[in-house]
Design a protein around this motif. Structure first.
Motif, PDB file in Angstrom:
ATOM      1  N   PHE A 193       0.848  -1.190   0.000  1.00  0.00           N
ATOM      2  CA  PHE A 193       0.000   0.000   0.000  1.00  0.00           C
ATOM      3  C   PHE A 193       0.881   1.238   0.000  1.00  0.00           C
ATOM      4  N   ALA A 194       0.491   2.232  -0.788  1.00  0.00           N
ATOM      5  CA  ALA A 194       1.137   3.544  -0.750  1.00  0.00           C
ATOM      6  C   ALA A 194       0.136   4.565  -1.261  1.00  0.00           C
ATOM      7  N   ILE A 195       0.107   5.723  -0.649  1.00  0.00           N
ATOM      8  CA  ILE A 195      -0.783   6.774  -1.121  1.00  0.00           C
ATOM      9  C   ILE A 195      -0.312   7.247  -2.488  1.00  0.00           C
ATOM     10  N   ASP A 196      -1.201   7.887  -3.216  1.00  0.00           N
ATOM     11  CA  ASP A 196      -0.811   8.500  -4.480  1.00  0.00           C
ATOM     12  C   ASP A 196       0.046   9.725  -4.175  1.00  0.00           C
ATOM     13  N   TYR A 197       1.084   9.931  -4.977  1.00  0.00           N
ATOM     14  CA  TYR A 197       1.953  11.083  -4.724  1.00  0.00           C
ATOM     15  C   TYR A 197       1.178  12.379  -4.903  1.00  0.00           C
ATOM     16  N   ASP A 198       1.333  13.261  -3.932  1.00  0.00           N
ATOM     17  CA  ASP A 198       0.688  14.575  -3.961  1.00  0.00           C
ATOM     18  C   ASP A 198       1.642  15.572  -3.318  1.00  0.00           C
ATOM     19  N   PRO A 199       2.218  16.482  -4.110  1.00  0.00           N
ATOM     20  CA  PRO A 199       3.203  17.419  -3.543  1.00  0.00           C
ATOM     21  C   PRO A 199       2.632  18.317  -2.453  1.00  0.00           C
ATOM     22  N   ALA A 200       1.297  18.458  -2.410  1.00  0.00           N
ATOM     23  CA  ALA A 200       0.669  19.309  -1.396  1.00  0.00           C
ATOM     24  C   ALA A 200       0.028  18.486  -0.292  1.00  0.00           C
ATOM     25  N   TYR A 201       0.355  17.185  -0.226  1.00  0.00           N
ATOM     26  CA  TYR A 201      -0.294  16.307   0.746  1.00  0.00           C
ATOM     27  C   TYR A 201      -0.092  16.794   2.179  1.00  0.00           C
ATOM     28  N   ALA A 202      -1.183  16.773   2.949  1.00  0.00           N
ATOM     29  CA  ALA A 202      -1.129  17.071   4.390  1.00  0.00           C
ATOM     30  C   ALA A 202      -1.926  15.988   5.103  1.00  0.00           C
ATOM     31  N   TRP A 203      -1.326  15.348   6.083  1.00  0.00           N
ATOM     32  CA  TRP A 203      -1.958  14.237   6.780  1.00  0.00           C
ATOM     33  C   TRP A 203      -3.199  14.703   7.527  1.00  0.00           C
ATOM     34  N   SER A 204      -4.303  13.963   7.389  1.00  0.00           N
ATOM     35  CA  SER A 204      -5.578  14.312   8.021  1.00  0.00           C
ATOM     36  C   SER A 204      -5.760  13.632   9.372  1.00  0.00           C
ATOM     37  N   TYR A 208      -4.884   7.025   5.838  1.00  0.00           N
ATOM     38  CA  TYR A 208      -4.422   7.278   4.467  1.00  0.00           C
ATOM     39  C   TYR A 208      -3.146   8.120   4.541  1.00  0.00           C
ATOM     40  N   PHE A 209      -2.041   7.441   4.734  1.00  0.00           N
ATOM     41  CA  PHE A 209      -0.745   8.132   4.779  1.00  0.00           C
ATOM     42  C   PHE A 209       0.360   7.136   4.458  1.00  0.00           C
ATOM     43  N   GLY A 210       1.454   7.621   3.958  1.00  0.00           N
ATOM     44  CA  GLY A 210       2.665   6.838   3.784  1.00  0.00           C
ATOM     45  C   GLY A 210       2.525   5.575   2.971  1.00  0.00           C
ATOM     46  N   ALA A 211       3.208   4.546   3.426  1.00  0.00           N
ATOM     47  CA  ALA A 211       3.259   3.270   2.710  1.00  0.00           C
ATOM     48  C   ALA A 211       3.377   2.132   3.708  1.00  0.00           C
ATOM     49  N   SER A 212       2.952   0.966   3.293  1.00  0.00           N
ATOM     50  CA  SER A 212       3.015  -0.222   4.150  1.00  0.00           C
ATOM     51  C   SER A 212       4.453  -0.726   4.266  1.00  0.00           C
ATOM     52  N   HIS A 272      -4.859   4.355  13.293  1.00  0.00           N
ATOM     53  CA  HIS A 272      -5.631   5.539  12.937  1.00  0.00           C
ATOM     54  C   HIS A 272      -6.960   5.158  12.296  1.00  0.00           C
ATOM     55  N   ALA A 273      -7.906   6.084  12.323  1.00  0.00           N
ATOM     56  CA  ALA A 273      -9.249   5.836  11.792  1.00  0.00           C
ATOM     57  C   ALA A 273      -9.192   5.507  10.305  1.00  0.00           C
ATOM     58  N   ALA A 274     -10.082   4.617   9.882  1.00  0.00           N
ATOM     59  CA  ALA A 274     -10.119   4.198   8.477  1.00  0.00           C
ATOM     60  C   ALA A 274     -10.535   5.367   7.584  1.00  0.00           C
ATOM     61  N   ASP A 275      -9.877   5.443   6.429  1.00  0.00           N
ATOM     62  CA  ASP A 275     -10.162   6.472   5.433  1.00  0.00           C
ATOM     63  C   ASP A 275     -10.660   5.776   4.172  1.00  0.00           C
ATOM     64  N   PRO A 276     -11.770   6.231   3.587  1.00  0.00           N
ATOM     65  CA  PRO A 276     -12.270   5.590   2.364  1.00  0.00           C
ATOM     66  C   PRO A 276     -11.215   5.467   1.267  1.00  0.00           C
ATOM     67  N   ARG A 277     -10.318   6.452   1.192  1.00  0.00           N
ATOM     68  CA  ARG A 277      -9.292   6.422   0.145  1.00  0.00           C
ATOM     69  C   ARG A 277      -8.359   5.232   0.292  1.00  0.00           C
ATOM     70  N   SER A 278      -8.141   4.785   1.520  1.00  0.00           N
ATOM     71  CA  SER A 278      -7.264   3.642   1.739  1.00  0.00           C
ATOM     72  C   SER A 278      -7.856   2.379   1.137  1.00  0.00           C
ATOM     73  N   ILE A 279      -9.146   2.181   1.292  1.00  0.00           N
ATOM     74  CA  ILE A 279      -9.815   1.010   0.734  1.00  0.00           C
ATOM     75  C   ILE A 279      -9.968   1.152  -0.765  1.00  0.00           C
ATOM     76  N   GLU A 280     -10.285   2.357  -1.224  1.00  0.00           N
ATOM     77  CA  GLU A 280     -10.435   2.605  -2.651  1.00  0.00           C
ATOM     78  C   GLU A 280      -9.130   2.388  -3.398  1.00  0.00           C
ATOM     79  N   HIS A 281      -8.027   2.565  -2.712  1.00  0.00           N
ATOM     80  CA  HIS A 281      -6.720   2.319  -3.326  1.00  0.00           C
ATOM     81  C   HIS A 281      -6.634   0.906  -3.882  1.00  0.00           C
ATOM     82  N   PHE A 282      -7.148  -0.062  -3.142  1.00  0.00           N
ATOM     83  CA  PHE A 282      -7.072  -1.453  -3.569  1.00  0.00           C
ATOM     84  C   PHE A 282      -8.074  -1.750  -4.683  1.00  0.00           C
ATOM     85  N   LEU A 283      -9.181  -1.046  -4.694  1.00  0.00           N
ATOM     86  CA  LEU A 283     -10.153  -1.227  -5.775  1.00  0.00           C
ATOM     87  C   LEU A 283      -9.613  -0.690  -7.093  1.00  0.00           C
TER      88      LEU A 283
END
Length: 286
Positions: A193-204, A208-212, A272-283
């Motif tokens: 798992f890894a988030i999509d690269y975003d130069p303006a990323y700010a952790w919520s 949904y952060f970093g990589a496994s 940390h709390a589940a983020d929809p984007r984390s699950i959508e990453h695998f879809l």
């Protein structure tokens, strides 16, 4: 959906109340002692001898002891460090190295609480927002200003695009003796798992952060590094060049044995709390 949101809200509210409660010095010390005993029990029952050496002095968790144990095996008494995500300078992975005579570079986007003399050749602070375009340039600028050429230890903890920054640093020929990275322990091996690269990323604050850990293992393996430890809270992983493998023969080889799950939320919740984007990453992999 509403019930889930209310559940998350309630847990976060309880977490906030308890954090405020333990601002009382006596209760805070009681919590600190409880956490330390909890960590110590986990470490001493681990099959990894490096984790059994865990200690907290100026690191956020137990990273100080692990770093010392690794450097002891490598027989490195002094050198140069670079830490991405150094915080305010009062708590990070390299303060102990600075105190032991190392030179280094701190990189971060917020101001320090520590005053560094402008003429210092021991420590340089590069205040900048890190992106793929400047992650190597910032490090090169910093080590040049302290008169160094080689880097012995790199610590990466920027809560987001870390995997991409590490890859870029390795591709530019920097191969330190120790590489410390923050991994997302919500995703145990063999999950990639890894988030999509975003130069303006700010952790919520979500998962949904970093990589496994597995994604980091794959990356470091391609550059000749091996995993030797994960810290007790499931926050940081420690890699060394494979040429030193014989010095870590007693360390477990399988990622599943070295992996440590999330344990950094005051005993109230697991990770940390589940983020929809984390699950959508695998879809999206379809």
């Amino acid at each position: 959906m509403l019930i889930n949101r209310l559940g998350i809200y309630a847990r976060d509210l309880i977490d906030k109340v308890i954090r405020q409660l333990f601002e009382n010095p006596t209760l805070k010390r009681f919590l600190d002692m409880s956490v330390e005993r909890h960590w110590r029990t986990k470490a001493q029952t681990s099959c990894n001898p490096l984790l059994q050496r865990c200690e907290k002095f100026h690191s956020q968790n137990d990273e100080d002891g692990i770093i010392s144990a690794i450097l002891g095996r490598l027989k490195i008494d002094g050198g140069v460090f670079v830490e991405y995500g150094c915080g305010d300078g009062l708590e990070n992975n390299t303060i102990q190295l600075l105190m032991r005579g190392w030179r280094g570079v701190w990189i971060g986007a917020t101001n320090l609480s520590v005053r560094i003399p402008a003429s210092s050749r021991r420590l340089r602070f590069e205040r900048d927002w890190v992106t793929l375009d400047n992650c190597v340039e910032i490090m090169q600028r910093g080590i040049q200003r302290i008169g160094a050429k080689e880097v012995n230890l790199v610590s990466m903890d920027l809560d987001g695009n870390d995997l991409f920054f590490v890859q870029t640093i390795l591709e530019h020929g920097f191969h330190p003796d120790v590489f410390v990275v923050e991994y997302n322990s919500k995703f145990p091996p063999p999950i990639r798992f890894a988030i999509d690269y975003d130069p303006a990323y700010a952790w919520s604050g979500s998962d949904y952060f970093g990589a496994s850990l597995q994604s980091f293992i794959d990356l470091f393996d391609s550059f000749g590094f091996l995993l030797v430890c994960c810290n007790v809270t499931g926050a940081n992983a420690f890699f060394v060049p494979r040429r030193h493998a014989d010095l870590f023969a007693d360390v477990p080889k399988e990622a599943e044995e070295l992996f440590m799950p999330p344990d950094y939320n005051w005993f109230l919740k697991r990770g940390h709390a589940a983020d929809p984007r984390s699950i959508e990453h695998f879809l999206s992999k379809d």
